[in-house]
Enzyme design. Sequence first.
Site, mmCIF file in Angstrom:
data_model
loop_
_atom_site.group_PDB
_atom_site.id
_atom_site.type_symbol
_atom_site.label_atom_id
_atom_site.label_comp_id
_atom_site.label_asym_id
_atom_site.label_seq_id
_atom_site.Cartn_x
_atom_site.Cartn_y
_atom_site.Cartn_z
ATOM 1 C CG ASP A 257 -2.183 0.840 1.000
ATOM 2 O OD1 ASP A 257 -2.272 1.527 -0.030
ATOM 3 O OD2 ASP A 257 -3.049 0.852 1.892
ATOM 4 N NE ARG A 316 -2.385 7.392 -4.793
ATOM 5 C CZ ARG A 316 -3.258 6.545 -4.255
ATOM 6 N NH1 ARG A 316 -3.015 6.047 -3.053
ATOM 7 N NH2 ARG A 316 -4.343 6.196 -4.908
#
Length: 438
Positions: A257, A316
């Site tokens: 993640d 990100r």
Amino acid sequence: MNAQRWHGHVTGVAVVGCTAVALTVTGTTAQAQSPRDLARQTLPAGDGWASYGTGTTGGAAADAEHVHTVTTWAEFKAALAAGGSAPKIIKVKGVIDAVADGCEAFAAPGYDFDAYLTKYAPETWGLDTDLSAEPADSPEGLRRASAVNQDKAIKADIPANTTIVGVGRNAGFKGASLQIKAVDNVIVRNLTFESPVDCFPQWDPTDGSNGNWNSEYDTAVVYGSTHVWLDHNTFTDGSHPDSAAPTYFGMLYQQHDGELDVVRGSNYVTASWNVFTEHDKTILIGNSDSESTAVGDRGKLKVTFHHNLFSNLVERAPRVRFGQVDVYNNHFVADGSYAYSFGIGKESQLVAQHNAFTLPKGISAAKVLKKWSEAPLTADGNHVNGKAVDLIAVHNAEIPAETLQSGAGWTPTLRTKVDPAKAVPGIVGARAGAGKIC
């Protein structure tokens, strides 16, 4: 992979102008502290959003009873639990593996991955029905039970008024997930984190047109917390890169993640002199566009990133919703997997100034910015491959369907020294990451 290899592999440069920091290991007995003792250092005044208001001191005021040196995962979790929220210092010596017994230790009785693949293969299960209704004794039910076991084992709750610091140059964690939840005043420094691997990713046939594997476990989560300083750490996928992951059902078997998430009304966070490397979905500021989440996020999620190295990432770095996020003096080094650095999300107010980008041939500076929602930003004084580039202008020229507006509507004031963008690659390369505190 040992910590020394992490250190060399991640940065690829020699230490310039810095020396390894040696801390006296005394168990739970405190000795006289020198001014250079990392465990007693606090965030300097004016150093990013975490210095706002009361500032960030972590466990600097800890007495002898609340100073611990740990070498195992069990010792680390016990030290976290000891003394409640009284100021505490936890010194990490060596590399602590939260999954030392392997994924098999978490598997529920009867769980069989081959049986899972057989039952939920798209050619037999299809792509129209998710697995949420599967019973407890099904392959999915047994996967869920196994995931619960891992969740309990690898997450560590960090209490308020805590400093966690690595001893010397080769300290860190493998497979751990730090949970900084609903607390104030936490410092994490001088540690190498190898991202946790989800041993039991879930197959979701309905995720996208082809289905997808979804994983859990961020390396560090700041959730509903305030005054958090993350400094001189290294975050990496290490010995488990996505490039080595297998493919099942035609999709990457994703076991990672994020490296760092700042979510759910968190506020006043500074991330300085860290290395973020070899990862896909790296940093999320604000986790949802939903109105129910927005109520708690508006006016918060104030985060500063400065003098970090973002190397060989996909996306990100960070993706931002709602927050006033200040990103200055960072070096972004891309490879062929690069998608974007800054994700412009709902009601975000990103200021990105005096950063340096090193992009390979064939990757345009227009990709640095990615528009997810209508939100103005400030992006000036940045360099791409050694030359000054207006990131908004080049983005709008090459991607006119996603036009971005200039002007974040606020001016950062909580900065220490701001280096010229042309000097950033050398400065950050020499000093960012675990083991390089000057």
